[in-house]
Enzyme design. Structure first.
Site, PDB file in Angstrom:
ATOM      1  N   TRP A 153      41.573  33.796  38.679  1.00 49.39           N
ATOM      2  CA  TRP A 153      42.736  33.484  37.851  1.00 49.39           C
ATOM      3  C   TRP A 153      42.458  33.487  36.355  1.00 49.39           C
ATOM      4  CZ3 TRP A 153      40.551  29.362  35.670  1.00 49.39           C
ATOM      5  CH2 TRP A 153      39.774  28.496  36.451  1.00 49.39           C
ATOM      6  N   ASN A 154      41.234  33.704  35.925  1.00 47.31           N
ATOM      7  CA  ASN A 154      40.978  33.542  34.489  1.00 47.31           C
ATOM      8  C   ASN A 154      41.341  34.764  33.650  1.00 47.31           C
ATOM      9  OD1 ASN A 154      38.840  34.929  35.634  1.00 47.31           O
ATOM     10  ND2 ASN A 154      37.278  33.969  34.355  1.00 47.31           N
ATOM     11  N   SER A 230      34.613  32.853  43.285  1.00 44.47           N
ATOM     12  CA  SER A 230      33.526  31.871  43.350  1.00 44.47           C
ATOM     13  C   SER A 230      32.464  32.305  44.370  1.00 44.47           C
ATOM     14  CB  SER A 230      34.099  30.517  43.744  1.00 44.47           C
ATOM     15  OG  SER A 230      34.671  30.628  45.031  1.00 44.47           O
ATOM     16  N   VAL A 231      31.317  31.693  44.301  1.00 41.94           N
ATOM     17  CA  VAL A 231      30.228  32.017  45.239  1.00 41.94           C
ATOM     18  C   VAL A 231      30.624  31.698  46.695  1.00 41.94           C
ATOM     19  CG1 VAL A 231      27.863  31.432  45.918  1.00 41.94           C
ATOM     20  CG2 VAL A 231      28.396  31.934  43.525  1.00 41.94           C
ATOM     21  N   PRO A 232      31.216  30.535  46.992  1.00 42.16           N
ATOM     22  CA  PRO A 232      31.591  30.281  48.391  1.00 42.16           C
ATOM     23  C   PRO A 232      32.544  31.338  48.949  1.00 42.16           C
ATOM     24  CG  PRO A 232      31.706  28.249  47.117  1.00 42.16           C
ATOM     25  CD  PRO A 232      31.456  29.351  46.127  1.00 42.16           C
ATOM     26  N   GLU A 251      31.660  39.885  42.058  1.00 39.68           N
ATOM     27  CA  GLU A 251      31.532  39.321  40.705  1.00 39.68           C
ATOM     28  C   GLU A 251      31.798  37.829  40.829  1.00 39.68           C
ATOM     29  OE1 GLU A 251      30.592  40.625  37.972  1.00 39.68           O
ATOM     30  OE2 GLU A 251      30.657  42.752  38.411  1.00 39.68           O
ATOM     31  N   CYS A 285      33.391  33.293  33.540  1.00 34.63           N
ATOM     32  CA  CYS A 285      32.320  33.271  34.546  1.00 34.63           C
ATOM     33  C   CYS A 285      30.928  33.274  33.935  1.00 34.63           C
ATOM     34  CB  CYS A 285      32.459  34.484  35.440  1.00 34.63           C
ATOM     35  SG  CYS A 285      32.626  36.002  34.481  1.00 34.63           S
ATOM     36  N   LYS A 452      21.008  37.325  41.888  1.00 34.79           N
ATOM     37  CA  LYS A 452      20.925  36.142  42.755  1.00 34.79           C
ATOM     38  C   LYS A 452      22.310  35.862  43.379  1.00 34.79           C
ATOM     39  CE  LYS A 452      17.924  33.077  40.724  1.00 34.79           C
ATOM     40  NZ  LYS A 452      17.356  32.391  39.516  1.00 34.79           N
ATOM     41  N   GLU A 459      30.358  45.995  37.451  1.00 35.48           N
ATOM     42  CA  GLU A 459      31.611  46.567  36.978  1.00 35.48           C
ATOM     43  C   GLU A 459      31.345  47.221  35.621  1.00 35.48           C
ATOM     44  OE1 GLU A 459      34.511  43.215  37.529  1.00 35.48           O
ATOM     45  OE2 GLU A 459      35.156  44.523  39.179  1.00 35.48           O
TER      46      GLU A 459
HETATM   47  N1  LIG Z   1      31.486  37.372  37.766  1.00 36.19           N
HETATM   48  C1  LIG Z   1      32.698  37.600  37.306  1.00 36.19           C
HETATM   49  O1  LIG Z   1      32.996  38.666  36.788  1.00 36.19           O
HETATM   50  C2  LIG Z   1      33.754  36.530  37.386  1.00 36.19           C
HETATM   51  C3  LIG Z   1      34.873  36.637  36.566  1.00 36.19           C
HETATM   52  C4  LIG Z   1      35.845  35.651  36.643  1.00 36.19           C
HETATM   53  C5  LIG Z   1      35.706  34.568  37.510  1.00 36.19           C
HETATM   54  N2  LIG Z   1      34.604  34.485  38.283  1.00 36.19           N
HETATM   55  C6  LIG Z   1      34.424  33.320  39.164  1.00 36.19           C
HETATM   56  O2  LIG Z   1      35.634  33.025  39.843  1.00 36.19           O
HETATM   57  C7  LIG Z   1      35.720  31.630  40.127  1.00 36.19           C
HETATM   58  C8  LIG Z   1      37.059  31.105  39.708  1.00 36.19           C
HETATM   59  O3  LIG Z   1      38.077  31.863  40.260  1.00 36.19           O
HETATM   60  P1  LIG Z   1      38.899  31.438  41.558  1.00 36.19           P
HETATM   61  O4  LIG Z   1      38.950  29.953  41.647  1.00 36.19           O
HETATM   62  O5  LIG Z   1      40.165  32.201  41.567  1.00 36.19           O
HETATM   63  O6  LIG Z   1      37.961  31.965  42.724  1.00 36.19           O
HETATM   64  P2  LIG Z   1      38.185  31.917  44.317  1.00 36.19           P
HETATM   65  O7  LIG Z   1      36.894  32.294  44.896  1.00 36.19           O
HETATM   66  O8  LIG Z   1      38.811  30.658  44.733  1.00 36.19           O
HETATM   67  O9  LIG Z   1      39.290  33.062  44.600  1.00 36.19           O
HETATM   68  C9  LIG Z   1      39.087  34.399  44.224  1.00 36.19           C
HETATM   69  C10 LIG Z   1      40.034  35.289  45.003  1.00 36.19           C
HETATM   70  O10 LIG Z   1      39.631  35.363  46.366  1.00 36.19           O
HETATM   71  C11 LIG Z   1      40.749  35.088  47.222  1.00 36.19           C
HETATM   72  N3  LIG Z   1      40.212  34.490  48.443  1.00 36.19           N
HETATM   73  C12 LIG Z   1      39.884  33.208  48.682  1.00 36.19           C
HETATM   74  N4  LIG Z   1      39.371  33.068  49.920  1.00 36.19           N
HETATM   75  C13 LIG Z   1      39.356  34.302  50.485  1.00 36.19           C
HETATM   76  C14 LIG Z   1      38.925  34.821  51.734  1.00 36.19           C
HETATM   77  N5  LIG Z   1      38.387  34.058  52.681  1.00 36.19           N
HETATM   78  N6  LIG Z   1      39.055  36.156  51.956  1.00 36.19           N
HETATM   79  C15 LIG Z   1      39.560  36.963  51.020  1.00 36.19           C
HETATM   80  N7  LIG Z   1      40.013  36.523  49.811  1.00 36.19           N
HETATM   81  C16 LIG Z   1      39.891  35.208  49.540  1.00 36.19           C
HETATM   82  C17 LIG Z   1      41.622  34.179  46.389  1.00 36.19           C
HETATM   83  O11 LIG Z   1      42.940  34.181  46.866  1.00 36.19           O
HETATM   84  C18 LIG Z   1      41.476  34.820  45.008  1.00 36.19           C
HETATM   85  O12 LIG Z   1      42.311  35.948  44.883  1.00 36.19           O
HETATM   86  C19 LIG Z   1      34.570  31.008  39.369  1.00 36.19           C
HETATM   87  O13 LIG Z   1      33.511  30.713  40.243  1.00 36.19           O
HETATM   88  C20 LIG Z   1      34.167  32.090  38.387  1.00 36.19           C
HETATM   89  O14 LIG Z   1      32.845  31.998  37.950  1.00 36.19           O
HETATM   90  C21 LIG Z   1      33.634  35.443  38.250  1.00 36.19           C
HETATM   91  O1  LIG Z   2      35.247  35.930  33.299  1.00 39.56           O
HETATM   92  C1  LIG Z   2      35.492  37.095  33.216  1.00 39.56           C
HETATM   93  C2  LIG Z   2      34.773  38.240  32.693  1.00 39.56           C
HETATM   94  C3  LIG Z   2      34.154  37.989  31.381  1.00 39.56           C
HETATM   95  C4  LIG Z   2      32.875  37.622  31.205  1.00 39.56           C
HETATM   96  N1  LIG Z   2      32.619  37.492  29.886  1.00 39.56           N
HETATM   97  C5  LIG Z   2      33.728  37.743  29.203  1.00 39.56           C
HETATM   98  C6  LIG Z   2      33.974  37.730  27.836  1.00 39.56           C
HETATM   99  C7  LIG Z   2      35.202  38.066  27.389  1.00 39.56           C
HETATM  100  C8  LIG Z   2      36.146  38.425  28.316  1.00 39.56           C
HETATM  101  O2  LIG Z   2      37.330  38.790  27.890  1.00 39.56           O
HETATM  102  C9  LIG Z   2      35.930  38.416  29.677  1.00 39.56           C
HETATM  103  C10 LIG Z   2      34.712  38.076  30.119  1.00 39.56           C
END
Ligand SMILES: NC(=O)c1ccc[n+]([C@@H]2O[C@H](COP(=O)([O-])OP(=O)(O)OC[C@H]3O[C@@H](n4cnc5c(N)ncnc54)[C@H](O)[C@@H]3O)[C@@H](O)[C@H]2O)c1
Ligand SMILES: O=CCc1c[nH]c2ccc(O)cc12
Length: 485
Positions: A153-154, A230-232, A251, A285, A452, A459
């Site tokens: 959602w971010n 998220s990781v979970p 990601e 993230c 990790k 991406e």
């Molecule tokens: N590495 C990156 O590029 C990046 C960028 C942005 C956010 N994030 C991470 O995202 C997390 C926050 O976002 P969030 O709360 O929306 O994450 P989330 O893991 O709760 O949800 C992410 C997406 O997965 C879907 N989802 C949930 N359970 C599922 C399942 N069992 N099967 C398929 N889809 C499922 C959700 O509906 C949502 O669209 C943070 O941990 C953040 O670090 C990572």
């Molecule tokens: O969280 C989403 C991806 C991201 C990681 N670092 C940055 C910095 C600026 C952004 O607009 C997105 C992101």
């Protein structure tokens, strides 16, 4: 003109908006006020089926087009996104609560960058010729087929484009499911792509929460899953994708270290720490939420940080002078408040912030804890909110070991004027996306992703092409076949 926050319908499938009111109602809440600004419906099995069948049908024809033709459509979409930047930014602000001072410069523009960049690459996705003595071989870069994108959602616009642009450039179709918290912006990405000439069915957006995501990931007609989350969730989605041996990009989250050495330019280091903890109200993230500061400059660092945080303008995210907005939701705000309470209970020193901001909307003060130790919960777990943990260090080898002592590996940063030390330290930090004398830059030209538990695949950049295509090898014999019998 401006966009209505209430879309014409919940889903965009096969080139048009469609609705199925038998799907559960999803309320979209504006984080700055708590008001409901749209009502949508989760995708039903019928909607999911339509998204899959139209995606597969359209993909076969799209893959047969010339790469330059595909690229032209993506580049046209990039131009439209830039023309509509203001309206898209207002919508992104309503979807997420992020201030216009950010959304005007980062979200649709970063999405347009991805469309432009991968549109430019689409015509050059070739294989190679391989001489094999008298024989020879060649490789062909082929699309994977039907890709599913699952968004956090971010950054709803950016994530929809960072996944869609390379997928489409390579000749795939995509079904994108935005986060249930921020479902609005991806619909506009779909509209714009089709306005730019994308054939119907190639970029479908359907709404829903984990159940809809699970149904997509588990469908045998889906070839690739790209999750930002998220990781979970990543563990669950990766395991389900493995059942069908699907390609994945993950990601995921992080708890990234930012190391400030004693010779750093203090204001730049403080600026990096601010960007890496408070941009998007801490909901990034790659944030450098474990800020290791050399003991000799710790108090000077904290003093300057507190001064600069004092000039943060917190308020209505639609006011373009505001630079710190609300959390995305009341539930995310409560999670962050719980972590702040844990930080206090564990004995970390509260330097500033630490409280909810009374009134409408999901606001929290930018919060800094000092004297944080490695074992504290606020130094180990991803908070995903505006909470910075400052830890002391004295020795380079020791800080590297401590920085790496985490199951995450998304990002890492170093501030120092010693260029040799900068490269030496970055070389030893276990993270995918690193920064020297900077923090949180994410240009489309550089690969982005984690090591990790923070993820699999990358991406952006030319590398993303490898994650949305596969190579076919062809051996060509020029002479007779010599068989043993
Ligand atoms: N590495 C990156 O590029 C990046 C960028 C942005 C956010 N994030 C991470 O995202 C997390 C926050 O976002 P969030 O709360 O929306 O994450 P989330 O893991 O709760 O949800 C992410 C997406 O997965 C879907 N989802 C949930 N359970 C599922 C399942 N069992 N099967 C398929 N889809 C499922 C959700 O509906 C949502 O669209 C943070 O941990 C953040 O670090 C990572
Ligand atoms: O969280 C989403 C991806 C991201 C990681 N670092 C940055 C910095 C600026 C952004 O607009 C997105 C992101």
């Amino acid at each position: 003109m401006g966009y209505d926050t209430q879309p014409k319908a919940s889903h965009f499938v096969d080139g048009q908006y469609i609705e199925d009111t038998s799907g559960a109602v999803m309320e979209v809440v504006y984080p700055a006020t708590g008001a409901v600004i749209a009502r949508l419906h989760e995708a039903t099995p019928a909607i999911i089926e339509k998204a899959i069948t139209s995606g597969r049908r359209a993909q076969a024809e799209w893959a047969g087009m010339m790469g330059v033709e595909r690229g032209r459509i993506l580049r046209r979409a990039a131009d439209i996104m830039r023309e509509r930047n203001y309206d898209l930014s207002v919508l992104e602000t309503h979807d997420t609560g992020k201030p216009m001072s950010e959304t005007l410069y980062v979200d649709a523009t970063s999405g347009a960058d991805a469309l432009e960049y991968f549109g430019g690459l689409a015509g050059s996705l070739t294989g190679e010729h391989v001489p094999l003595g008298g024989d020879w071989g060649y490789t062909v870069r082929e699309p994977l087929g039907l890709c599913v994108g699952l968004g956090a959602w971010n950054y709803p616009t950016q994530i929809a484009c960072w996944k869609g642009a390379p997928a489409l450039a390579c000749g795939n179709a995509m079904i994108f499911k935005p986060s249930e918290t921020t479902p609005l912006c991806a619909l506009k990405v779909a509209e714009i792509l089709h306005e730019a000439g994308l054939p119907a069915g190639l970029y479908n957006v359907i709404q829903g929460a984990g159940d809809v995501g699970r149904a997509l990931v588990g469908d045998e007609r889906v070839d690739k899953v790209s999750l930002t989350g998220s990781v979970p969730t990543g563990k669950r989605v990766y395991a389900s994708a493995a059942e069908g041996m699907k390609h994945v990009t993950m990601e995921l989250g992080g708890k990234s270290p930012l190391v400030v050495f004693e010779d750093a330019d203090l204001d730049n280091a403080v600026g990096g720490a601010i960007l890496g903890n408070f941009y998007s109200t801490g909901q990034v993230c790659s944030n450098g939420t474990r800020v290791f500061v050399h003991k000799s400059i710790k108090e000077a660092f904290l003093k300057r940080l507190a001064e600069r945080l004092g000039s943060a303008k917190i308020g209505d995210p639609l006011d373009e002078t505001v630079n710190f907005g609300p959390m995305v939701s009341s539930s995310q705000r409560d999670i962050v408040l719980d972590y702040i309470a844990k930080g206090k209970a564990e004995g970390a020193r509260l330097v500033c912030g630490g409280s909810v901001i009374a009134g409408d909307g999901f606001y929290i003060q930018p919060t800094v804890f000092a004297d944080v130790t490695d074992d504290m919960v606020i130094a180990r777990e991803e908070i995903f909110g505006p909470v910075m943990a400052v830890l002391d260090f004295e020795d380079e080898a020791d800080v590297i070991a401590r920085a790496n002592n985490t199951e995450y590996g998304l990002s890492a940063g170093v501030f120092t004027r010693d260029i040799s030390r900068a490269h030496r330290v970055i070389g030893q930090l276990q993270a995918g996306s690193c920064f020297i004398n900077s923090y949180n830059d994410a240009p489309v030209e550089l690969p982005f992703g984690g090591s990790k538990l923070s993820g699999v695949g990358r991406e952006n950049s030319k590398t993303a092409i490898e994650h949305y295509s596969q190579l076919k090898s062809v051996y060509v014999r020029m002479g007779d076949v010599e068989a043993p019998f």
